[in-house]
Motif scaffolding. Sequence first.
Motif, PDB file in Angstrom:
ATOM      1  N   GLU A  15       0.978  -1.310   0.067  1.00 40.43           N
ATOM      2  CA  GLU A  15       0.059  -0.143   0.036  1.00 40.43           C
ATOM      3  C   GLU A  15       0.964   1.325   0.115  1.00 40.43           C
ATOM      4  OE1 GLU A  15      -2.503  -0.617   3.386  1.00 40.43           O
ATOM      5  OE2 GLU A  15      -3.825  -1.964   2.411  1.00 40.43           O
ATOM      6  N   ALA A  19       1.213   3.691  -3.058  1.00 38.85           N
ATOM      7  CA  ALA A  19       0.837   5.303  -3.154  1.00 38.85           C
ATOM      8  C   ALA A  19       1.846   6.079  -3.529  1.00 38.85           C
ATOM      9  CB  ALA A  19       0.466   5.409  -1.500  1.00 38.85           C
ATOM     10  N   GLY A  23       0.434   6.811  -6.651  1.00 38.84           N
ATOM     11  CA  GLY A  23      -0.458   7.816  -6.204  1.00 38.84           C
ATOM     12  C   GLY A  23      -1.834   7.054  -5.609  1.00 38.84           C
ATOM     13  N   ASP A  24      -2.917   7.935  -5.892  1.00 41.77           N
ATOM     14  CA  ASP A  24      -4.183   7.159  -5.514  1.00 41.77           C
ATOM     15  C   ASP A  24      -4.793   6.214  -6.782  1.00 41.77           C
ATOM     16  OD1 ASP A  24      -6.748   6.578  -4.575  1.00 41.77           O
ATOM     17  OD2 ASP A  24      -7.594   8.593  -4.758  1.00 41.77           O
ATOM     18  N   SER A  26      -7.293   4.386  -6.136  1.00 41.19           N
ATOM     19  CA  SER A  26      -8.744   4.090  -6.044  1.00 41.19           C
ATOM     20  C   SER A  26      -9.785   4.592  -7.155  1.00 41.19           C
ATOM     21  CB  SER A  26      -9.135   4.632  -4.803  1.00 41.19           C
ATOM     22  OG  SER A  26      -9.323   6.265  -4.703  1.00 41.19           O
ATOM     23  N   ARG A 101      -2.614   7.311 -17.050  1.00 44.64           N
ATOM     24  CA  ARG A 101      -3.052   8.514 -16.328  1.00 44.64           C
ATOM     25  C   ARG A 101      -2.747   9.502 -17.366  1.00 44.64           C
ATOM     26  NH1 ARG A 101      -3.994   8.043 -11.093  1.00 44.64           N
ATOM     27  NH2 ARG A 101      -3.109   6.088  -9.961  1.00 44.64           N
TER      28      ARG A 101
END
Length: 125
Positions: A15, A19, A23-24, A26, A101
């Motif tokens: 995790e 991160a 990055g995020d 989710s 991204r």
Amino acid sequence: MNTLKPDSRIQPLCEAIIAKRLGDISILPDKLVKHVFLVYGDFIAAYLNVLRQKEGKPRDWFPESLSIDPVWGDEMRHFFSDYQHIAKAFLTLNKQIDELREIDKDKQPNLYEHAVAGILSHERR
């Protein structure tokens, strides 16, 4: 194929490293998030085994935190073992997520979905 024994202590490291590097995640599709965790989990387990061997640590040694040395990650691609495939999958995934991204999923939804499908085509079956 992952021949390494799973270690529940890897999840928090995963995790933190995800991160820091990606990055995020989710906001990514759930199936892709699961794939990211699988690839990172395999890589971190292999990386820890290499680190233990290099530093002469016992098999049960586990760091409180971990930072991935990019040079080591790249060098693991040249090992003659499962590590070679694990490292390649890890490095490829990072590149693919970076490229994903760059795509505006609202303006280019088809391209975004195609890129996600391309990443998942490398998923373990």
